[in-house]
Design a protein around this motif. Structure first.
Motif, short mmCIF file in Angstrom:
data_model
loop_
_atom_site.label_atom_id
_atom_site.label_comp_id
_atom_site.label_asym_id
_atom_site.label_seq_id
_atom_site.Cartn_x
_atom_site.Cartn_y
_atom_site.Cartn_z
N LEU A 60 0.84 -1.19 0.00
CA LEU A 60 0.00 0.00 0.00
C LEU A 60 0.88 1.25 0.00
O LEU A 60 1.73 1.41 0.87
CB LEU A 60 -0.90 0.03 1.24
CG LEU A 60 -1.75 -1.20 1.53
CD1 LEU A 60 -2.58 -0.98 2.80
CD2 LEU A 60 -2.66 -1.54 0.35
N LEU A 61 0.65 2.13 -0.97
CA LEU A 61 1.38 3.40 -1.06
C LEU A 61 0.41 4.55 -0.81
O LEU A 61 -0.56 4.72 -1.56
CB LEU A 61 2.01 3.56 -2.45
CG LEU A 61 2.97 2.47 -2.91
CD1 LEU A 61 3.51 2.80 -4.29
CD2 LEU A 61 4.11 2.27 -1.92
N PRO A 62 0.64 5.38 0.22
CA PRO A 62 -0.30 6.44 0.56
C PRO A 62 -0.13 7.66 -0.32
O PRO A 62 0.84 7.78 -1.09
CB PRO A 62 0.09 6.78 2.00
CG PRO A 62 1.57 6.56 2.01
CD PRO A 62 1.82 5.37 1.11
N GLY A 63 -1.06 8.60 -0.20
CA GLY A 63 -0.89 9.89 -0.82
C GLY A 63 0.19 10.69 -0.12
O GLY A 63 0.62 10.37 0.99
N GLY A 129 -2.18 2.14 -4.72
CA GLY A 129 -1.68 3.49 -4.49
C GLY A 129 -2.81 4.49 -4.49
O GLY A 129 -3.76 4.37 -5.27
N HIS A 130 -2.71 5.46 -3.60
CA HIS A 130 -3.70 6.54 -3.53
C HIS A 130 -3.05 7.86 -3.88
O HIS A 130 -1.96 8.17 -3.38
CB HIS A 130 -4.30 6.62 -2.12
CG HIS A 130 -5.16 7.83 -1.91
ND1 HIS A 130 -4.97 8.72 -0.89
CD2 HIS A 130 -6.23 8.29 -2.62
CE1 HIS A 130 -5.88 9.68 -0.97
NE2 HIS A 130 -6.65 9.45 -2.00
N SER A 131 -3.67 8.65 -4.78
CA SER A 131 -3.22 9.99 -5.11
C SER A 131 -1.76 9.94 -5.61
O SER A 131 -1.47 9.28 -6.60
CB SER A 131 -3.39 10.89 -3.88
OG SER A 131 -3.15 12.24 -4.19
N TYR A 132 -0.83 10.62 -4.95
CA TYR A 132 0.57 10.55 -5.35
C TYR A 132 1.08 9.11 -5.33
O TYR A 132 1.85 8.70 -6.19
CB TYR A 132 1.41 11.43 -4.42
CG TYR A 132 2.90 11.37 -4.66
CD1 TYR A 132 3.45 11.62 -5.91
CD2 TYR A 132 3.76 11.07 -3.61
CE1 TYR A 132 4.82 11.56 -6.12
CE2 TYR A 132 5.13 11.03 -3.80
CZ TYR A 132 5.66 11.27 -5.06
OH TYR A 132 7.02 11.21 -5.26
N ILE A 136 2.98 6.80 -8.37
CA ILE A 136 4.16 5.93 -8.22
C ILE A 136 3.82 4.50 -8.62
O ILE A 136 4.58 3.84 -9.34
CB ILE A 136 4.66 5.98 -6.77
CG1 ILE A 136 5.11 7.39 -6.39
CG2 ILE A 136 5.81 4.99 -6.56
CD1 ILE A 136 5.45 7.55 -4.92
N ALA A 137 2.67 4.03 -8.17
CA ALA A 137 2.27 2.65 -8.43
C ALA A 137 2.11 2.39 -9.92
O ALA A 137 2.54 1.34 -10.44
CB ALA A 137 0.97 2.33 -7.69
N LEU A 151 -2.97 -4.21 -9.89
CA LEU A 151 -2.73 -2.79 -9.63
C LEU A 151 -4.07 -2.12 -9.33
O LEU A 151 -5.03 -2.25 -10.10
CB LEU A 151 -2.08 -2.14 -10.84
CG LEU A 151 -1.83 -0.63 -10.77
CD1 LEU A 151 -0.81 -0.30 -9.69
CD2 LEU A 151 -1.33 -0.12 -12.14
N VAL A 152 -4.13 -1.40 -8.20
CA VAL A 152 -5.34 -0.67 -7.83
C VAL A 152 -4.96 0.78 -7.57
O VAL A 152 -4.09 1.06 -6.74
CB VAL A 152 -6.02 -1.26 -6.58
CG1 VAL A 152 -7.36 -0.57 -6.34
CG2 VAL A 152 -6.23 -2.77 -6.74
N LEU A 153 -5.61 1.69 -8.29
CA LEU A 153 -5.31 3.11 -8.21
C LEU A 153 -6.50 3.83 -7.60
O LEU A 153 -7.60 3.84 -8.18
CB LEU A 153 -5.02 3.66 -9.61
CG LEU A 153 -3.94 2.90 -10.40
CD1 LEU A 153 -3.85 3.44 -11.82
CD2 LEU A 153 -2.59 2.98 -9.71
N LEU A 154 -6.31 4.43 -6.43
CA LEU A 154 -7.39 5.14 -5.73
C LEU A 154 -7.37 6.61 -6.12
O LEU A 154 -6.41 7.32 -5.84
CB LEU A 154 -7.24 4.98 -4.22
CG LEU A 154 -7.25 3.56 -3.64
CD1 LEU A 154 -7.23 3.61 -2.13
CD2 LEU A 154 -8.46 2.79 -4.14
#
Length: 293
Positions: A60-63, A129-132, A136-137, A151-154
Protein backbone atom coordinates in the motif's frame (compact mmCIF):
# COMPACT_ATOMS: atom_id res chain seq x y z
CA UNK A 1 14.66 24.02 5.03
CA UNK A 2 18.09 22.56 5.99
CA UNK A 3 19.24 19.35 4.26
CA UNK A 4 17.62 16.25 5.71
CA UNK A 5 20.96 14.88 6.87
CA UNK A 6 21.53 17.86 9.18
CA UNK A 7 18.09 17.87 10.80
CA UNK A 8 17.46 15.76 13.88
CA UNK A 9 13.73 16.19 13.58
CA UNK A 10 12.97 13.50 16.17
CA UNK A 11 14.36 15.63 19.01
CA UNK A 12 12.53 18.87 18.18
CA UNK A 13 9.24 19.81 19.82
CA UNK A 14 7.58 19.64 16.42
CA UNK A 15 9.07 16.22 15.74
CA UNK A 16 7.97 14.78 19.09
CA UNK A 17 4.43 16.06 18.50
CA UNK A 18 4.42 14.69 14.94
CA UNK A 19 5.46 11.18 15.97
CA UNK A 20 2.97 11.14 18.82
CA UNK A 21 0.29 12.01 16.28
CA UNK A 22 1.59 9.24 13.99
CA UNK A 23 1.33 6.69 16.80
CA UNK A 24 -2.19 7.82 17.71
CA UNK A 25 -3.38 7.07 14.18
CA UNK A 26 -1.49 3.78 14.01
CA UNK A 27 -3.29 2.72 17.19
CA UNK A 28 -6.54 2.90 15.20
CA UNK A 29 -5.50 -0.20 13.29
CA UNK A 30 -7.86 -2.82 14.71
CA UNK A 31 -5.39 -5.62 14.05
CA UNK A 32 -1.94 -6.66 15.23
CA UNK A 33 0.72 -4.79 13.30
CA UNK A 34 4.46 -5.34 13.03
CA UNK A 35 6.60 -2.26 12.36
CA UNK A 36 9.57 -3.11 10.12
CA UNK A 37 12.45 -0.88 8.98
CA UNK A 38 13.93 -1.93 5.63
CA UNK A 39 17.34 -0.65 4.57
CA UNK A 40 18.26 0.52 1.07
CA UNK A 41 20.80 2.87 -0.49
CA UNK A 42 18.29 5.69 -0.02
CA UNK A 43 17.84 5.20 3.72
CA UNK A 44 15.47 3.25 5.94
CA UNK A 45 11.87 2.66 4.93
CA UNK A 46 9.23 2.06 7.60
CA UNK A 47 6.69 -0.59 6.63
CA UNK A 48 3.72 -1.47 8.82
CA UNK A 49 2.87 -5.13 8.24
CA UNK A 50 -0.18 -7.20 9.13
CA UNK A 51 -2.08 -10.26 7.96
CA UNK A 52 -1.22 -13.97 7.64
CA UNK A 53 2.37 -14.82 6.77
CA UNK A 54 1.32 -17.19 3.99
CA UNK A 55 -1.31 -14.90 2.42
CA UNK A 56 -0.73 -13.16 -0.95
CA UNK A 57 1.21 -9.93 -0.37
CA UNK A 58 -0.22 -6.48 -1.02
CA UNK A 59 1.82 -3.25 -0.89
CA UNK A 60 0.00 0.00 0.00
CA UNK A 61 1.38 3.40 -1.06
CA UNK A 62 -0.30 6.44 0.56
CA UNK A 63 -0.89 9.89 -0.82
CA UNK A 64 1.68 12.60 -0.19
CA UNK A 65 1.87 13.46 3.50
CA UNK A 66 -0.82 10.94 4.47
CA UNK A 67 1.68 8.35 5.84
CA UNK A 68 1.07 4.60 5.95
CA UNK A 69 -1.19 5.05 8.98
CA UNK A 70 -3.99 6.36 6.71
CA UNK A 71 -5.18 2.82 5.92
CA UNK A 72 -6.72 2.26 9.38
CA UNK A 73 -10.20 1.67 7.94
CA UNK A 74 -8.89 -0.82 5.36
CA UNK A 75 -6.21 -3.00 6.91
CA UNK A 76 -8.47 -5.33 8.90
CA UNK A 77 -10.57 -6.20 5.84
CA UNK A 78 -7.50 -6.60 3.64
CA UNK A 79 -5.64 -8.69 6.23
CA UNK A 80 -8.40 -11.30 6.14
CA UNK A 81 -7.10 -12.31 2.71
CA UNK A 82 -3.70 -10.69 2.23
CA UNK A 83 -0.37 -10.02 3.88
CA UNK A 84 -0.40 -6.23 3.98
CA UNK A 85 2.71 -4.04 3.66
CA UNK A 86 1.83 -0.37 4.27
CA UNK A 87 4.77 1.84 3.30
CA UNK A 88 5.87 5.28 4.51
CA UNK A 89 7.17 6.99 1.37
CA UNK A 90 10.83 7.81 1.83
CA UNK A 91 11.55 11.53 1.93
CA UNK A 92 7.91 12.23 2.83
CA UNK A 93 6.21 12.59 6.19
CA UNK A 94 6.32 9.41 8.25
CA UNK A 95 8.86 7.17 9.96
CA UNK A 96 11.03 6.45 6.93
CA UNK A 97 14.47 8.05 7.21
CA UNK A 98 15.96 9.52 4.02
CA UNK A 99 19.59 9.49 5.16
CA UNK A 100 21.11 7.73 2.14
CA UNK A 101 21.36 8.69 -1.51
CA UNK A 102 18.87 11.39 -2.46
CA UNK A 103 16.01 10.53 -4.75
CA UNK A 104 16.75 12.68 -7.78
CA UNK A 105 14.68 11.10 -10.55
CA UNK A 106 11.80 8.76 -11.30
CA UNK A 107 14.41 6.06 -11.88
CA UNK A 108 15.58 6.50 -8.28
CA UNK A 109 11.98 6.28 -7.09
CA UNK A 110 11.51 3.01 -8.96
CA UNK A 111 14.82 1.64 -7.65
CA UNK A 112 13.73 2.55 -4.12
CA UNK A 113 10.43 0.68 -4.43
CA UNK A 114 12.24 -2.30 -5.92
CA UNK A 115 14.64 -2.25 -2.97
CA UNK A 116 11.75 -2.17 -0.50
CA UNK A 117 10.09 -5.14 -2.20
CA UNK A 118 13.33 -7.12 -2.27
CA UNK A 119 14.12 -6.35 1.37
CA UNK A 120 10.63 -7.55 2.30
CA UNK A 121 11.20 -10.75 0.34
CA UNK A 122 8.47 -10.00 -2.22
CA UNK A 123 8.84 -11.34 -5.75
CA UNK A 124 5.35 -10.41 -6.93
CA UNK A 125 2.55 -8.60 -5.12
CA UNK A 126 -0.65 -6.63 -5.39
CA UNK A 127 0.02 -2.90 -5.47
CA UNK A 128 -2.40 -0.22 -4.22
CA UNK A 129 -1.68 3.49 -4.49
CA UNK A 130 -3.70 6.54 -3.53
CA UNK A 131 -3.22 9.99 -5.11
CA UNK A 132 0.57 10.55 -5.35
CA UNK A 133 0.99 6.91 -4.33
CA UNK A 134 -1.13 5.97 -7.36
CA UNK A 135 1.23 7.90 -9.63
CA UNK A 136 4.16 5.93 -8.22
CA UNK A 137 2.27 2.65 -8.43
CA UNK A 138 1.30 3.13 -12.08
CA UNK A 139 4.83 4.12 -13.08
CA UNK A 140 6.16 1.05 -11.26
CA UNK A 141 3.66 -1.34 -12.87
CA UNK A 142 4.60 -0.04 -16.32
CA UNK A 143 8.29 -0.69 -15.60
CA UNK A 144 8.01 -3.90 -13.57
CA UNK A 145 4.90 -5.72 -14.86
CA UNK A 146 6.22 -9.12 -13.81
CA UNK A 147 6.39 -8.02 -10.18
CA UNK A 148 2.88 -6.54 -9.91
CA UNK A 149 0.09 -9.10 -9.66
CA UNK A 150 -2.76 -6.58 -9.52
CA UNK A 151 -2.73 -2.79 -9.63
CA UNK A 152 -5.34 -0.67 -7.83
CA UNK A 153 -5.31 3.11 -8.21
CA UNK A 154 -7.39 5.14 -5.73
CA UNK A 155 -8.60 8.40 -7.26
CA UNK A 156 -5.40 8.64 -9.34
CA UNK A 157 -4.40 12.20 -10.21
CA UNK A 158 -2.29 12.93 -13.30
CA UNK A 159 -2.39 9.28 -14.37
CA UNK A 160 -5.06 9.40 -17.09
CA UNK A 161 -6.07 13.08 -17.13
CA UNK A 162 -4.98 16.41 -15.72
CA UNK A 163 -6.16 18.02 -12.51
CA UNK A 164 -8.88 20.67 -12.32
CA UNK A 165 -7.73 24.29 -12.24
CA UNK A 166 -9.68 25.15 -9.03
CA UNK A 167 -7.98 22.29 -7.19
CA UNK A 168 -4.55 23.46 -8.31
CA UNK A 169 -5.38 27.04 -7.38
CA UNK A 170 -6.29 25.98 -3.84
CA UNK A 171 -3.16 23.81 -3.58
CA UNK A 172 -0.60 26.40 -4.70
CA UNK A 173 -0.52 28.52 -1.48
CA UNK A 174 -0.10 25.35 0.56
CA UNK A 175 2.77 24.20 -1.62
CA UNK A 176 4.50 27.59 -1.49
CA UNK A 177 4.14 28.24 2.25
CA UNK A 178 2.82 25.19 4.08
CA UNK A 179 1.50 25.50 7.61
CA UNK A 180 -0.98 23.68 9.79
CA UNK A 181 -3.91 26.02 9.15
CA UNK A 182 -3.48 25.99 5.37
CA UNK A 183 -3.33 22.20 5.33
CA UNK A 184 -6.45 21.86 7.46
CA UNK A 185 -8.34 24.46 5.41
CA UNK A 186 -7.34 22.79 2.15
CA UNK A 187 -8.48 19.35 3.26
CA UNK A 188 -11.77 20.69 4.62
CA UNK A 189 -12.38 22.51 1.32
CA UNK A 190 -11.68 19.44 -0.81
CA UNK A 191 -13.77 17.14 1.37
CA UNK A 192 -16.74 19.52 1.35
CA UNK A 193 -17.42 19.44 5.07
CA UNK A 194 -17.34 15.66 5.45
CA UNK A 195 -16.40 14.26 8.81
CA UNK A 196 -12.66 13.72 8.91
CA UNK A 197 -10.77 11.73 11.51
CA UNK A 198 -9.28 14.51 13.64
CA UNK A 199 -6.23 12.50 14.71
CA UNK A 200 -5.31 11.82 11.09
CA UNK A 201 -5.93 15.45 10.10
CA UNK A 202 -3.67 16.55 12.97
CA UNK A 203 -0.93 14.21 11.72
CA UNK A 204 -1.33 15.45 8.14
CA UNK A 205 -1.22 19.11 9.19
CA UNK A 206 1.83 18.66 11.43
CA UNK A 207 3.64 16.79 8.67
CA UNK A 208 2.88 19.49 6.11
CA UNK A 209 4.07 22.25 8.42
CA UNK A 210 7.17 20.76 10.02
CA UNK A 211 8.41 17.50 8.52
CA UNK A 212 11.77 17.95 6.68
CA UNK A 213 10.76 16.53 3.30
CA UNK A 214 12.89 15.80 0.27
CA UNK A 215 12.05 17.25 -3.13
CA UNK A 216 8.98 15.41 -4.42
CA UNK A 217 9.74 13.29 -7.48
CA UNK A 218 6.65 13.24 -9.70
CA UNK A 219 6.26 10.58 -12.42
CA UNK A 220 4.96 12.05 -15.67
CA UNK A 221 1.51 11.13 -16.88
CA UNK A 222 2.06 8.06 -19.10
CA UNK A 223 1.53 8.39 -22.82
CA UNK A 224 -1.39 6.55 -24.37
CA UNK A 225 1.02 4.19 -26.13
CA UNK A 226 2.54 3.19 -22.78
CA UNK A 227 -0.88 2.63 -21.21
CA UNK A 228 -1.86 0.46 -24.17
CA UNK A 229 1.03 -1.82 -23.19
CA UNK A 230 0.05 -2.07 -19.51
CA UNK A 231 -0.01 -5.81 -18.90
CA UNK A 232 -1.13 -5.77 -15.25
CA UNK A 233 -4.76 -6.28 -14.22
CA UNK A 234 -5.63 -2.70 -13.24
CA UNK A 235 -8.59 -1.11 -11.48
CA UNK A 236 -9.09 2.61 -10.96
CA UNK A 237 -11.38 3.32 -7.98
CA UNK A 238 -12.59 6.90 -8.31
CA UNK A 239 -14.08 9.21 -5.69
CA UNK A 240 -17.45 10.53 -6.88
CA UNK A 241 -16.99 13.83 -5.00
CA UNK A 242 -13.33 14.36 -5.83
CA UNK A 243 -12.35 17.94 -6.58
CA UNK A 244 -9.14 16.81 -8.27
CA UNK A 245 -11.01 15.78 -11.41
CA UNK A 246 -14.50 14.97 -12.68
CA UNK A 247 -14.68 11.29 -11.80
CA UNK A 248 -17.59 10.54 -14.12
CA UNK A 249 -15.72 12.02 -17.06
CA UNK A 250 -12.54 10.21 -16.04
CA UNK A 251 -14.40 6.88 -15.88
CA UNK A 252 -15.67 7.55 -19.41
CA UNK A 253 -12.18 8.39 -20.65
CA UNK A 254 -10.85 5.14 -19.20
CA UNK A 255 -13.72 3.06 -20.64
CA UNK A 256 -13.43 4.57 -24.12
CA UNK A 257 -9.67 4.81 -24.51
CA UNK A 258 -8.35 2.11 -22.17
CA UNK A 259 -10.96 -0.67 -22.27
CA UNK A 260 -8.63 -3.21 -20.64
CA UNK A 261 -8.63 -1.11 -17.47
CA UNK A 262 -11.55 -1.34 -15.10
CA UNK A 263 -12.94 1.70 -13.32
CA UNK A 264 -15.36 2.05 -10.41
CA UNK A 265 -16.85 5.25 -9.00
CA UNK A 266 -17.47 5.17 -5.24
CA UNK A 267 -20.33 7.41 -4.18
CA UNK A 268 -19.77 9.68 -1.20
CA UNK A 269 -15.98 9.52 -1.47
CA UNK A 270 -13.67 12.55 -1.78
CA UNK A 271 -10.10 12.55 -2.97
CA UNK A 272 -8.33 13.11 0.34
CA UNK A 273 -10.57 10.94 2.53
CA UNK A 274 -10.86 8.05 0.09
CA UNK A 275 -8.80 5.50 2.04
CA UNK A 276 -10.98 6.16 5.08
CA UNK A 277 -14.50 6.76 3.76
CA UNK A 278 -16.84 5.20 2.79
CA UNK A 279 -14.95 2.23 4.22
CA UNK A 280 -17.34 -0.66 3.48
CA UNK A 281 -17.75 0.14 -0.22
CA UNK A 282 -14.08 0.88 -0.68
CA UNK A 283 -12.94 -2.30 1.08
CA UNK A 284 -15.23 -4.45 -1.09
CA UNK A 285 -13.88 -2.75 -4.21
CA UNK A 286 -10.27 -3.18 -3.04
CA UNK A 287 -10.69 -6.88 -2.28
CA UNK A 288 -12.44 -7.56 -5.61
CA UNK A 289 -9.77 -5.68 -7.55
CA UNK A 290 -6.90 -7.39 -5.76
CA UNK A 291 -8.50 -10.80 -6.32
CA UNK A 292 -9.06 -10.32 -10.07
CA UNK A 293 -6.92 -12.17 -12.56
Amino acid sequence: MPPLSTVDFTTTAEGVAFYRAYDRVLEKWSIDVTCVDLASQYGTTRVNVCGPLDAPPVVLLPGAGATSTVWFENVAALADRFRVYAVDLIGDAGRSIADGDRLRSVDDLMFWLNAVAEAAGLTDFGLVGHSYGAMIALAYALREPDRVRNLVLLDPNSCFAGMRAPYLAHAVPLLLRPNEKRERDFIRWETGGQDIDEDWLDLLARGAAYFPKSKTIVPKRPKRSALDELAVATTAILAANSKVHNSGQLATIIAESLPRLRSIVVEGATHHTMPMSPAAELNDALINALSAR
